[in-house]
Design a protein around this motif. Structure first.
Motif, PDB file in Angstrom:
ATOM      1  N   ASN A 367       0.857  -1.183   0.000  1.00 30.74           N
ATOM      2  CA  ASN A 367       0.000   0.000   0.000  1.00 30.74           C
ATOM      3  C   ASN A 367       0.894   1.235   0.000  1.00 30.74           C
ATOM      4  O   ASN A 367       2.127   1.124   0.014  1.00 30.74           O
ATOM      5  CB  ASN A 367      -0.950  -0.020   1.204  1.00 30.74           C
ATOM      6  CG  ASN A 367      -0.201  -0.230   2.508  1.00 30.74           C
ATOM      7  OD1 ASN A 367       0.725   0.527   2.834  1.00 30.74           O
ATOM      8  ND2 ASN A 367      -0.586  -1.265   3.263  1.00 30.74           N
ATOM      9  N   ASP A 368       0.282   2.405   0.008  1.00 32.93           N
ATOM     10  CA  ASP A 368       1.068   3.639  -0.037  1.00 32.93           C
ATOM     11  C   ASP A 368       1.936   3.822   1.209  1.00 32.93           C
ATOM     12  O   ASP A 368       2.931   4.544   1.176  1.00 32.93           O
ATOM     13  CB  ASP A 368       0.132   4.845  -0.197  1.00 32.93           C
ATOM     14  CG  ASP A 368      -0.526   4.880  -1.565  1.00 32.93           C
ATOM     15  OD1 ASP A 368       0.015   4.237  -2.490  1.00 32.93           O
ATOM     16  OD2 ASP A 368      -1.584   5.519  -1.705  1.00 32.93           O
ATOM     17  N   LEU A 371       5.187   1.215   0.447  1.00 34.86           N
ATOM     18  CA  LEU A 371       5.621   1.024  -0.937  1.00 34.86           C
ATOM     19  C   LEU A 371       7.146   0.972  -1.047  1.00 34.86           C
ATOM     20  O   LEU A 371       7.711   0.079  -1.701  1.00 34.86           O
ATOM     21  CB  LEU A 371       5.063   2.150  -1.803  1.00 34.86           C
ATOM     22  CG  LEU A 371       5.273   2.021  -3.311  1.00 34.86           C
ATOM     23  CD1 LEU A 371       4.519   0.811  -3.856  1.00 34.86           C
ATOM     24  CD2 LEU A 371       4.810   3.300  -4.028  1.00 34.86           C
ATOM     25  N   ASP A 435       1.534  -4.938  -8.622  1.00 36.61           N
ATOM     26  CA  ASP A 435       1.805  -4.130  -7.437  1.00 36.61           C
ATOM     27  C   ASP A 435       3.262  -4.271  -6.989  1.00 36.61           C
ATOM     28  O   ASP A 435       3.869  -3.309  -6.496  1.00 36.61           O
ATOM     29  CB  ASP A 435       0.847  -4.489  -6.293  1.00 36.61           C
ATOM     30  CG  ASP A 435       0.946  -5.949  -5.890  1.00 36.61           C
ATOM     31  OD1 ASP A 435       1.446  -6.767  -6.692  1.00 36.61           O
ATOM     32  OD2 ASP A 435       0.515  -6.284  -4.764  1.00 36.61           O
ATOM     33  N   ARG A 438       5.414  -2.168  -9.300  1.00 43.84           N
ATOM     34  CA  ARG A 438       5.320  -0.758  -8.913  1.00 43.84           C
ATOM     35  C   ARG A 438       6.199  -0.457  -7.703  1.00 43.84           C
ATOM     36  O   ARG A 438       6.911   0.551  -7.675  1.00 43.84           O
ATOM     37  CB  ARG A 438       3.850  -0.421  -8.601  1.00 43.84           C
ATOM     38  CG  ARG A 438       3.572   1.042  -8.263  1.00 43.84           C
ATOM     39  CD  ARG A 438       2.076   1.294  -8.216  1.00 43.84           C
ATOM     40  NE  ARG A 438       1.429   0.561  -7.140  1.00 43.84           N
ATOM     41  CZ  ARG A 438       1.203   1.076  -5.926  1.00 43.84           C
ATOM     42  NH1 ARG A 438       1.556   2.326  -5.652  1.00 43.84           N
ATOM     43  NH2 ARG A 438       0.600   0.363  -4.990  1.00 43.84           N
ATOM     44  N   HIS A 442       9.551   1.855  -7.818  1.00 45.12           N
ATOM     45  CA  HIS A 442       9.585   3.022  -6.937  1.00 45.12           C
ATOM     46  C   HIS A 442      10.865   3.038  -6.113  1.00 45.12           C
ATOM     47  O   HIS A 442      11.534   4.079  -6.008  1.00 45.12           O
ATOM     48  CB  HIS A 442       8.367   2.989  -6.014  1.00 45.12           C
ATOM     49  CG  HIS A 442       8.316   4.132  -5.039  1.00 45.12           C
ATOM     50  ND1 HIS A 442       8.142   5.445  -5.436  1.00 45.12           N
ATOM     51  CD2 HIS A 442       8.434   4.152  -3.675  1.00 45.12           C
ATOM     52  CE1 HIS A 442       8.147   6.227  -4.373  1.00 45.12           C
ATOM     53  NE2 HIS A 442       8.329   5.472  -3.284  1.00 45.12           N
ATOM     54  N   GLU A 460       8.309   6.576   6.166  1.00 44.49           N
ATOM     55  CA  GLU A 460       7.137   5.901   5.630  1.00 44.49           C
ATOM     56  C   GLU A 460       6.479   5.026   6.694  1.00 44.49           C
ATOM     57  O   GLU A 460       5.252   5.006   6.835  1.00 44.49           O
ATOM     58  CB  GLU A 460       7.570   5.054   4.426  1.00 44.49           C
ATOM     59  CG  GLU A 460       6.468   4.308   3.721  1.00 44.49           C
ATOM     60  CD  GLU A 460       7.035   3.433   2.614  1.00 44.49           C
ATOM     61  OE1 GLU A 460       6.823   3.757   1.441  1.00 44.49           O
ATOM     62  OE2 GLU A 460       7.693   2.406   2.925  1.00 44.49           O
TER      63      GLU A 460
END
Length: 471
Positions: A367-368, A371, A435, A438, A442, A460
């Motif tokens: 999830n954000d 990440l 996912d 990604r 990132h 984070e």
């Protein structure tokens, strides 16, 4: 998720700054220098003692005793330290690769240990029984030591050649150790290492010979060692040509486009210097001084063995053993003979974070809030066995491999394209769900930008904890 649904993976071992491969490489090169010198010296002893016995030249035994005492310190003490060091480093860095070797060659390895025991006992008996048993008995001990030493090399090379690929494609169906062991690559590599052992033993032997008190014995021994070293080097060069012909396609591609451009000049320079040194020793045996012999040995050992071993280790990529275990520990194909199932497609469907047993629960779903941390973990699991993660690190660091790119979409396109479809012959096929692509893209983009990734991950994680607290 039930334990049976997870892959049989192990915790990821990563050394920051230099990468895991350099740890194995440094220990391995020291061990190769010590072990090859020992095996080569064992045959030098046998040849020299045979001459001493047949021609009644007992003064030659002084050289054998001096060199043998040197071996006890240089090869057997250093070898006894670096041998377990190799086992430790490869076990934590490539546990599935080591497991594959052990499961295929457990009895071969057991036989190698038997011969190694004979070798260790033999070198002590050889050194300390000089002048204490009759010459014929001692000569038998010396030849037994030499044959046991070379047999350990034969068995280990057979195992190492399986890392490039099994001897026969039938192994995938039968799982037989004989189908795994015997291959043209095995015998080609054995020839290369046999030549190298004579070169190393001769170069080290010149250090010992330079300190012999009798001038005539010193000159004769220096010339003999120079001839043996030159013959070994010629044999190694010829067997290297055969060795290249036994390599699979991915190794040839890697050799032509990545390895030779980096190492060809250096290796050519080392071979030229070593050959000139041995020719000089034969022509001017009185000018072979100890300090010069030590300097030339150090140069050949460091500048020659390191790139040679690194090239040999790199050429089997993307595999680490048997052309069925990728360097990232993922099983690349079915092996019915061993009951092994391919895992790439399963990872593509379910995700590496989901299937790996040593992933923290908070990172199994991306999830954000996690990440960047998930991307870092994916990079360590999927990439760190062959790449360093820090910019400028010596082991093919990822930031420089991506040319310090900070475009996530560009990096993701590579992950979805060549990497997912396995179109680069020296890279494993890494097929990840969207996912995970990604998250990995990132992390690589942030890491390539030179920002403090660990600080950002900590930030984070704090934000995620705060958000959870508000809920």
């Amino acid at each position: 998720m039930q334990a049976m649904d997870l892959l049989g993976m192990y915790p990821t071992f990563y050394v920051p700054g230099i990468g895991t491969g350099w740890v194995m490489g440094i220990i391995g090169v020291i061990h190769v220098v010590a072990s090859h010198t020992s095996v080569g010296a064992s045959f030098l002893f046998a040849l020299i003692e045979t001459r001493a016995y047949r021609r009644n030249e007992p003064q030659l035994m002084d050289f054998i005793k001096r060199y043998g005492l040197f071996l006890l310190i240089f090869s057997y003490v250093i070898g006894s330290i670096t041998g377990p060091g190799i086992w430790y480093s490869i076990t934590v860095a490539s546990p599935r690769g080591v497991g594959g070797l052990i499961h295929n060659f457990v009895w071969v390895w057991a036989a190698e240990w038997v011969f190694f025991t004979v070798e260790v006992i033999g070198v002590y008996a050889l050194v300390y029984l000089i002048g204490k048993v009759d010459a014929r008995t001692h000569l038998k001990i010396t030849w037994s030591f030499a044959l046991a030493s070379w047999t350990t090399m034969l068995l280990i090379v057979g195992i190492l050649s399986f890392m490039m690929g099994p001897g026969s494609a039938a192994w995938y169906r039968t799982g037989s150790a004989s189908d795994a062991f015997f291959s043209s690559n095995c015998f080609a590599q054995l020839g290369v290492r046999t030549g190298l052992m004579f070169v190393m033993a001769s170069v080290v032997g010149l250090i010992v010979a330079s300190r012999l008190p009798d001038a005539d014995t010193r000159r004769g021994m220096v010339r003999f060692l120079a001839l043996v070293g030159l013959a070994g080097g010629l044999f190694m060069a010829l067997m290297s040509l055969f060795y290249v012909r036994t390599l699979p396609h991915n190794a040839i591609v890697l050799l032509d486009f990545r390895l030779l451009p980096d190492y060809a000049r250096d290796l050519a320079a080392v071979l030229a210097v070593a050959a000139l040194w041995l020719v000089f020793a034969w022509c001017r045996p009185d000018r072979v001084y100890t300090s010069l012999a030590v300097a030339l040995f150090a140069f050949v050992a460091v500048a020659g063995v390191w790139p040679e071993e690194r090239m040999r280790e790199s050429m089997r990529k993307p595999y680490v053993a048997g052309r069925y275990i990728y360097g990232d520990q993922v099983i690349a194909r079915d092996v019915p003979g061993k009951g092994i199932k391919e895992e790439v497609d399963r990872i593509a469907r379910d995700g590496l974070l989901t299937l790996h047993p040593f992933v923290p629960d908070r990172l199994r779903t991306i999830n954000d809030g996690n990440l960047l941390e998930a991307g870092q973990l994916l990079a360590k699991m999927a990439c760190a066995s062959c790449h360093a993660l820090e910019p400028g690190a010596p082991l093919r660091d990822l930031p420089d491999e991506f040319h310090r790119a900070t475009d996530e979409d560009l990096i993701a396109a590579y992950l979805r394209g060549p990497l997912r479809h396995g179109t680069q012959p020296y890279m494993p096929r890494i097929d990840l769900p969207e996912d995970e692509i990604r998250a990995l893209a990132h992390y690589l983009a942030v890491d390539d930008s030179g920002r403090d990734v660990d600080r950002l991950i900590a930030q984070e994680r704090r934000h995620a904890l705060l958000a959870r607290g508000k809920e």
